[in-house]
Write a protein that holds these residues in place. Structure first.
Motif: not given
Lengths: 66, 408
Positions: B273-292
């Motif tokens: 995801l590229w975010i320029s100065p002044g921008e905002r983004y909403g991102v949905l996260i739904e993991p399918i495995v355990d991880l670090i």
């Protein structure tokens, strides 16, 4: 955002801030819903100061009449 | 002022009857803030505080309202310096409440200024000072304004995506030279709409996520801690002067669903995801495995398109263990100790990816790097002088544990 030469997939998005890359062409549609004078400027804020003057450079205002 | 108070009474009377609320927030503008950076350096800042007893936090306090609420912001300038304003970036307020000094009003030392608006579309917005914004934003006068749906529930917008938790990541940078008095004490002749300023070339040395960097990003309030198949909503916002290239671990199934307070009609499934100065983004996260793992945030110079720095936001996906416990649990053992040019590290099952060994003078004498090493026991060999050494155990460049070792 009506048309973007670099990111056609972004067309149709409603944005208040967006990048314009070198040689990119963007077409925007604006439909004002209130009158007034508002700033339109580069949000890389380094570009709104120039020659030791603020505001200067990539800063203008847009006047929307009643 | 009287007119504004009457307006407030009007808002209170008319909107409460419709079930919506008047939301009041006070922000105190300060010019003599101090912020300690990850390396102990203290920078002078400007900022917005909510009490007189605290340093202005950077970013400023996150403000909330529900869609349709009438919002009143009280800006109290106790700065002994320049006037300040609150510009409401993206909130579609009218000219008078837009906080652009020569087009609305500015608030001088020991004055209050009031801003009124109705919270628009649910989403993520900025507020920031618009007085000599090049300097005042870099100085720290920014924060995020979040509009939730009318009922305040954990759904992205009416008819949108429900989620179980939300996290806000605000990116910015700081260049110490811009925090010198010679830059911050700029001309502020309020009879003029333009000001003489002197700014150095921008070469930031601190690259921030929620005002924190490097090992500070291991604090539990920064890390993304979630469980398999749990939905998290990330609000990503860039108020710096560099662009961000954000890379999510593939296993998080990141979906870009909104930007600048509006849904994206065709959500994008993407691990970057590229975010320029002044921008905002909403991102949905739904993991399918355990991880670090970590979310990688690159700070990109927009003139050269080169990355100046990368910061890592830790991610732990686990059905059972908390990130807190996983990161803070000090399970490492070093043995035998004392020993001669060789020892073992026992990890207790805790993943790590590097070891650094320093001598008593603080000089780095030995480095070991691995890809997510989780071997229970690791054999370290080197040829170094006799003495006392400090052994750092690392994950994502952050220090998980520090042990002493005597080489004899």
């Amino acid at each position: 955002m009506e048309q973007s030469s670099e990111h056609p997939g972004h067309e149709g998005r409603i944005k208040d801030t967006f990048p314009i890359n070198p040689m990119e062409v963007l077409t925007l549609e604006l439909v004002p819903h209130q009158s007034g004078e508002y700033p339109v400027h580069d949000h890389n804020l380094i570009a709104v100061t120039g020659a030791n003057i603020y505001p200067n450079g990539m800063f203008l205002t847009m006047l929307i009449e009643p | 002022m009287t007119r504004r108070i009457l307006f407030l009474v009007f808002l209170t009377g008319s909107f409460i009857s419709l079930g919506q609320q008047v939301v009041n927030h006070q922000l105190i503008a300060r010019n003599l803030g101090e912020k300690e950076m990850h390396d102990g350096v203290v920078l002078r800042t400007f900022g917005f505080a909510q009490s007189f007893s605290e340093q202005p936090p950077i970013p400023g306090p996150t403000l909330y309202a529900n869609e349709g609420d009438s919002v009143v912001l009280d800006l109290f300038n106790v700065s002994q310096g320049a006037p300040h304003t609150i510009h409401l970036h993206g909130l579609d307020v009218n000219q008078e409440n837009d906080g652009v000094p020569h087009l609305s009003f500015e608030v001088h030392h020991m004055e209050h200024g009031y801003y009124y608006f109705v919270a628009p579309h649910p989403g993520t917005y900025f507020y920031h000072c618009h007085v000599v914004s090049t300097i005042h934003v870099q100085a720290g006068m920014y924060g995020v304004f979040i509009v939730k749906p009318a009922d305040g529930s954990n759904i992205t917008w009416d008819g949108g995506y429900p989620y179980s938790q939300e996290k806000l990541y605000t990116m910015s940078e700081m260049d110490p030279l811009w925090h010198e008095d010679s830059v911050m004490e700029h001309d502020h002749d309020t009879t003029q709409t333009i000001h003489e300023v002197s700014i150095p070339e921008y070469h930031p040395s601190y690259f921030l996520v929620n005002g924190q960097s490097e090992q500070q990003l291991l604090e539990p309030d920064i890390a993304l801690q979630t469980a398999k198949e749990e939905v998290s909503f990330l609000r990503m916002a860039n108020i710096g002067y560099l662009a961000n290239r954000v890379t999510f671990p593939e296993e998080l199934n990141a979906k870009i669903i909104s930007t600048d307070g509006r849904p994206i009609v065709n959500p994008e499934i993407s691990d970057t995801l590229w975010i320029s100065p002044g921008e905002r983004y909403g991102v949905l996260i739904e993991p399918i495995v355990d991880l670090i793992d970590s979310i990688e945030i690159s700070y990109v110079n927009m003139n050269t398109l080169t990355s100046e720095e990368i910061q890592y936001v830790p991610v732990l996906v686990s059905g059972t263990n908390g990130l807190n416990e996983a990161l803070i649990k000090r399970t490492f053992e070093l043995y035998p100790n004392p020993s001669a040019d060789q020892f073992y590290i026992k990890s207790g099952g805790q993943p790590y990816d590097g070891i650094k060994i320093y001598d008593a003078m603080g000089r780095l004498v030995h480095v070991e790097n691995h890809n997510y090493m989780d071997a229970e026991i690791m054999d370290i060999n080197m040829d170094v002088a006799k003495g006392i050494y400090t052994v750092e155990i690392l994950l994502n460049r952050a220090i998980l544990d520090t042990l002493k070792w005597i080489n004899r």
